[in-house]
Write a protein that holds these residues in place. Sequence first.
Motif, PDB file in Angstrom:
ATOM      1  N   ARG A 169      22.401  55.566  53.009  1.00 57.97           N
ATOM      2  CA  ARG A 169      22.249  56.728  52.132  1.00 57.97           C
ATOM      3  C   ARG A 169      23.216  57.861  52.518  1.00 57.97           C
ATOM      4  NH1 ARG A 169      19.037  54.739  48.697  1.00 57.97           N
ATOM      5  NH2 ARG A 169      16.814  54.338  48.969  1.00 57.97           N
ATOM      6  N   ALA A 170      23.630  57.893  53.783  1.00 55.83           N
ATOM      7  CA  ALA A 170      24.493  58.986  54.239  1.00 55.83           C
ATOM      8  C   ALA A 170      25.972  58.657  54.080  1.00 55.83           C
ATOM      9  CB  ALA A 170      24.200  59.295  55.709  1.00 55.83           C
ATOM     10  N   ALA A 171      26.337  57.365  54.183  1.00 59.42           N
ATOM     11  CA  ALA A 171      27.761  57.004  54.169  1.00 59.42           C
ATOM     12  C   ALA A 171      27.946  55.717  53.352  1.00 59.42           C
ATOM     13  CB  ALA A 171      28.266  56.848  55.594  1.00 59.42           C
ATOM     14  N   ALA A 172      27.934  54.567  54.014  1.00 56.88           N
ATOM     15  CA  ALA A 172      28.024  53.314  53.261  1.00 56.88           C
ATOM     16  C   ALA A 172      27.519  52.158  54.112  1.00 56.88           C
ATOM     17  CB  ALA A 172      29.461  53.037  52.821  1.00 56.88           C
ATOM     18  N   GLY A 173      26.887  51.219  53.445  1.00 58.03           N
ATOM     19  CA  GLY A 173      26.397  50.010  54.099  1.00 58.03           C
ATOM     20  C   GLY A 173      27.002  48.781  53.448  1.00 58.03           C
ATOM     21  N   LEU A 174      27.319  47.796  54.296  1.00 57.59           N
ATOM     22  CA  LEU A 174      27.850  46.525  53.793  1.00 57.59           C
ATOM     23  C   LEU A 174      26.785  45.448  53.973  1.00 57.59           C
ATOM     24  CD1 LEU A 174      30.368  45.032  52.676  1.00 57.59           C
ATOM     25  CD2 LEU A 174      30.857  44.385  55.046  1.00 57.59           C
ATOM     26  N   PHE A 175      26.427  44.793  52.893  1.00 62.70           N
ATOM     27  CA  PHE A 175      25.380  43.777  52.883  1.00 62.70           C
ATOM     28  C   PHE A 175      25.991  42.430  52.516  1.00 62.70           C
ATOM     29  CE2 PHE A 175      21.737  46.813  52.372  1.00 62.70           C
ATOM     30  CZ  PHE A 175      22.439  47.958  52.041  1.00 62.70           C
ATOM     31  N   ASP A 176      25.564  41.388  53.210  1.00 64.36           N
ATOM     32  CA  ASP A 176      25.914  40.028  52.798  1.00 64.36           C
ATOM     33  C   ASP A 176      24.821  39.536  51.855  1.00 64.36           C
ATOM     34  OD1 ASP A 176      26.711  37.425  52.495  1.00 64.36           O
ATOM     35  OD2 ASP A 176      26.253  36.809  54.561  1.00 64.36           O
ATOM     36  N   VAL A 177      25.164  39.388  50.590  1.00 63.64           N
ATOM     37  CA  VAL A 177      24.185  38.870  49.633  1.00 63.64           C
ATOM     38  C   VAL A 177      24.694  37.557  49.027  1.00 63.64           C
ATOM     39  CG1 VAL A 177      23.024  41.039  49.188  1.00 63.64           C
ATOM     40  CG2 VAL A 177      25.045  40.509  47.875  1.00 63.64           C
ATOM     41  N   SER A 178      25.417  36.818  49.876  1.00 58.50           N
ATOM     42  CA  SER A 178      26.012  35.553  49.428  1.00 58.50           C
ATOM     43  C   SER A 178      24.962  34.497  49.113  1.00 58.50           C
ATOM     44  CB  SER A 178      26.934  34.998  50.512  1.00 58.50           C
ATOM     45  OG  SER A 178      27.918  35.942  50.858  1.00 58.50           O
ATOM     46  N   HIS A 179      23.723  34.738  49.542  1.00 57.78           N
ATOM     47  CA  HIS A 179      22.666  33.772  49.228  1.00 57.78           C
ATOM     48  C   HIS A 179      22.307  33.806  47.745  1.00 57.78           C
ATOM     49  CE1 HIS A 179      20.858  37.616  49.947  1.00 57.78           C
ATOM     50  NE2 HIS A 179      19.608  37.212  49.853  1.00 57.78           N
ATOM     51  N   MET A 180      22.657  34.873  47.071  1.00 54.61           N
ATOM     52  CA  MET A 180      22.335  34.957  45.643  1.00 54.61           C
ATOM     53  C   MET A 180      23.182  33.962  44.859  1.00 54.61           C
ATOM     54  SD  MET A 180      21.663  39.025  45.195  1.00 54.61           S
ATOM     55  CE  MET A 180      20.614  38.789  43.759  1.00 54.61           C
ATOM     56  N   GLY A 181      22.638  33.532  43.726  1.00 51.45           N
ATOM     57  CA  GLY A 181      23.315  32.515  42.924  1.00 51.45           C
ATOM     58  C   GLY A 181      24.311  33.148  41.972  1.00 51.45           C
ATOM     59  N   GLN A 182      25.553  32.665  42.002  1.00 52.89           N
ATOM     60  CA  GLN A 182      26.592  33.138  41.082  1.00 52.89           C
ATOM     61  C   GLN A 182      26.902  31.994  40.106  1.00 52.89           C
ATOM     62  OE1 GLN A 182      29.885  35.376  43.081  1.00 52.89           O
ATOM     63  NE2 GLN A 182      28.955  34.701  44.991  1.00 52.89           N
ATOM     64  N   VAL A 183      26.822  32.308  38.832  1.00 51.77           N
ATOM     65  CA  VAL A 183      26.973  31.268  37.811  1.00 51.77           C
ATOM     66  C   VAL A 183      27.838  31.808  36.675  1.00 51.77           C
ATOM     67  CG1 VAL A 183      25.761  29.722  36.213  1.00 51.77           C
ATOM     68  CG2 VAL A 183      24.656  30.400  38.358  1.00 51.77           C
ATOM     69  N   ILE A 184      28.752  30.981  36.215  1.00 49.63           N
ATOM     70  CA  ILE A 184      29.536  31.317  35.012  1.00 49.63           C
ATOM     71  C   ILE A 184      29.001  30.506  33.838  1.00 49.63           C
ATOM     72  CG2 ILE A 184      31.787  30.848  33.926  1.00 49.63           C
ATOM     73  CD1 ILE A 184      33.102  31.991  36.421  1.00 49.63           C
ATOM     74  N   LEU A 185      28.754  31.192  32.732  1.00 52.97           N
ATOM     75  CA  LEU A 185      28.395  30.522  31.477  1.00 52.97           C
ATOM     76  C   LEU A 185      29.629  30.576  30.588  1.00 52.97           C
ATOM     77  CD1 LEU A 185      24.855  32.097  30.833  1.00 52.97           C
ATOM     78  CD2 LEU A 185      25.430  29.999  32.076  1.00 52.97           C
ATOM     79  N   ARG A 186      30.286  29.421  30.467  1.00 49.23           N
ATOM     80  CA  ARG A 186      31.545  29.379  29.728  1.00 49.23           C
ATOM     81  C   ARG A 186      31.285  28.761  28.356  1.00 49.23           C
ATOM     82  NH1 ARG A 186      36.248  30.408  31.921  1.00 49.23           N
ATOM     83  NH2 ARG A 186      35.590  29.921  34.049  1.00 49.23           N
ATOM     84  N   PRO A 187      31.488  29.534  27.292  1.00 47.27           N
ATOM     85  CA  PRO A 187      31.150  29.028  25.958  1.00 47.27           C
ATOM     86  C   PRO A 187      32.053  27.856  25.566  1.00 47.27           C
ATOM     87  CG  PRO A 187      32.349  31.099  25.796  1.00 47.27           C
ATOM     88  CD  PRO A 187      32.058  30.889  27.256  1.00 47.27           C
ATOM     89  N   ARG A 188      31.426  26.792  25.063  1.00 49.68           N
ATOM     90  CA  ARG A 188      32.220  25.622  24.653  1.00 49.68           C
ATOM     91  C   ARG A 188      33.156  25.976  23.512  1.00 49.68           C
ATOM     92  NH1 ARG A 188      30.196  21.383  27.407  1.00 49.68           N
ATOM     93  NH2 ARG A 188      28.032  21.514  28.103  1.00 49.68           N
ATOM     94  N   SER A 189      32.752  26.948  22.697  1.00 47.86           N
ATOM     95  CA  SER A 189      33.579  27.360  21.552  1.00 47.86           C
ATOM     96  C   SER A 189      34.748  28.241  21.975  1.00 47.86           C
ATOM     97  CB  SER A 189      32.706  28.158  20.572  1.00 47.86           C
ATOM     98  OG  SER A 189      32.309  29.384  21.190  1.00 47.86           O
ATOM     99  N   GLY A 190      34.675  28.773  23.226  1.00 44.97           N
ATOM    100  CA  GLY A 190      35.679  29.730  23.653  1.00 44.97           C
ATOM    101  C   GLY A 190      35.340  31.155  23.260  1.00 44.97           C
ATOM    102  N   ARG A 191      34.270  31.324  22.509  1.00 49.99           N
ATOM    103  CA  ARG A 191      33.886  32.668  22.049  1.00 49.99           C
ATOM    104  C   ARG A 191      32.714  33.159  22.888  1.00 49.99           C
ATOM    105  NH1 ARG A 191      33.591  33.856  16.503  1.00 49.99           N
ATOM    106  NH2 ARG A 191      31.353  33.518  16.797  1.00 49.99           N
ATOM    107  N   VAL A 192      32.914  34.271  23.582  1.00 45.88           N
ATOM    108  CA  VAL A 192      31.884  34.743  24.517  1.00 45.88           C
ATOM    109  C   VAL A 192      30.583  35.064  23.795  1.00 45.88           C
ATOM    110  CG1 VAL A 192      32.528  37.202  24.493  1.00 45.88           C
ATOM    111  CG2 VAL A 192      31.500  36.200  26.555  1.00 45.88           C
ATOM    112  N   GLU A 193      30.713  35.453  22.508  1.00 41.52           N
ATOM    113  CA  GLU A 193      29.483  35.787  21.784  1.00 41.52           C
ATOM    114  C   GLU A 193      28.588  34.560  21.582  1.00 41.52           C
ATOM    115  OE1 GLU A 193      32.595  36.488  20.973  1.00 41.52           O
ATOM    116  OE2 GLU A 193      32.965  36.369  18.812  1.00 41.52           O
ATOM    117  N   ASP A 194      29.189  33.377  21.621  1.00 43.94           N
ATOM    118  CA  ASP A 194      28.354  32.171  21.521  1.00 43.94           C
ATOM    119  C   ASP A 194      27.557  31.954  22.806  1.00 43.94           C
ATOM    120  OD1 ASP A 194      29.219  31.740  18.955  1.00 43.94           O
ATOM    121  OD2 ASP A 194      30.829  30.360  19.544  1.00 43.94           O
ATOM    122  N   ALA A 195      28.153  32.287  23.948  1.00 41.52           N
ATOM    123  CA  ALA A 195      27.409  32.224  25.213  1.00 41.52           C
ATOM    124  C   ALA A 195      26.325  33.292  25.231  1.00 41.52           C
ATOM    125  CB  ALA A 195      28.364  32.403  26.396  1.00 41.52           C
TER     126      ALA A 195
END
Lengths: 381, 119
Positions: free
Chosen positions: A49-75
């Motif tokens: 809260r006073a300066a800055a903290g660095l957290f390892d949150v690599s355990h969280m899941g990172q996922v890309i949803l890539r639209p088959r149509s190529g249009r992000v609005e479809d995803a």
Amino acid sequence: MAEPITTALKRTPLHGLHLRLGAKMVPFAGWEMPVQYGLGVMKEHLHTRAAAGLFDVSHMGQVILRPRSGRVEDAAAALERLVPVDLLGLKEGRQRYAMFTDAAGGILDDLMVANRGDHLFVVVNAARAEHDIAHMRAHLSDACEIEVIADRALLALQGPAAEVVLGGIAHGAATMRFMDVGIFHVGGAELWVSRSGYTGEDGYEISVPADKAVGLAGVLLARPEVEAIGLGARDSLRLEAGLCLYGADIDTTTTPVEADLAWAIQKARRAGGAREGGFPGAPRILRDLADGPARRRVGLLPEGRAPMRGETLLFAAEEGGEPVGRVTSGGFGPSVDRPIAMGYVAAALAAPGTRLWGEVRGKRLPAAVAELPFRPNTYKR
Amino acid sequence: MKFTEEHEWLRPEGDIVTVGITTHAAEQLGDIVFVELPEAGRSVSKGDEVVVIESVKAASDILAPLDGEIVEVNPALTDNPALVNEDAMGGAWFFKMRPANMADVDGYMDEAAYQAMIG
């Protein structure tokens, strides 16, 4: 297929760094994670809260949803089938908070969704990653490729000095607004940066290639403003910020409206909206929005110094009567220097200032219903 | 001074035993934010939960190491629980008790045995 018989804890790309920094490592959601470093939870919390903290949150899941149509609005349209959130209205370069709901209106997980131009980038909780990936594969595969990102770490840099620290190495990061996302090239690494976090502070979450993660963490930790912060302080920071922990404050037994997350359900998905309903549990959630929920997540300020932990039963009187609610997260707030808690109470008792009693070790101790967050958030809006 | 496997220290003086927790235990617990002490005059049996210590992270119980009577508690801890982190072996004693049988104290570890236990 038989279940795997080993339950070895997974390690993030920063595991060796944590050990070198003297972290106390604990099992968390199947991962071996730092709960605190040498400073200890209290000082780590206050330093963030006073300066800055660095957290390892690599355990969280990172996922890309890539639209088959190529249009992000479809995803976006596909993912809208699973969340009560307006994702078609999510502009490129912006991120939004969302939750997967079930048919009864309960919450399967909460997540962040970013529109990155030609695809959506999703971050989910570690403990729910396996579930969420299966859930998305089952329901979105017609419209999207579901790419699980296993070769990236995720760091969070949080606190008032985060802007000057990250801005110093990632040109343009300082001018991002809360919930902006962008790509930055730093030291040969492609960083996927969002201006967001889980502390109530201004700051960033930074997805970095696994083989560049230790180097990036080293650069950030070399700054005098930055200390490594463990999961212990991450929990007390998010509690002060009034943010939900999945599995404690929200789960399949709580609806988004009960959880006071109605702000995350935009007009387009509500009654009379352009895409009303159309997500699991819509009848229940729309009814909660229209009629008000029977119970509500609130903040609680114990009057004494004794913390009220999760599972503490709440009563409307000092003696007798049935429970009127339950604490779901509670502990001590280092920045507010007092015990704080969150829990669910009957809607009639949810007004700030209402006096309740929590049963702690057989004694009923008074606590007042309070506004969340317990201290003002400092997001750069 | 004697030590229990529960990381308490016992300092006998006359017919009174002062009880606290070790520096090692305080380090393991982390930042102490709340201490709940028993009432003076309470009769306790060995193993009774007599003190609750809350750190930022979690609550822990301190057990009565002996049968006897609590004769005094440390008021400084109520106002300043962090004293446990600062001076576990001295100023942050929890309570003084009059054991039913002073000889029971001898059954506990000496400092060398305790140091060997915690490694």
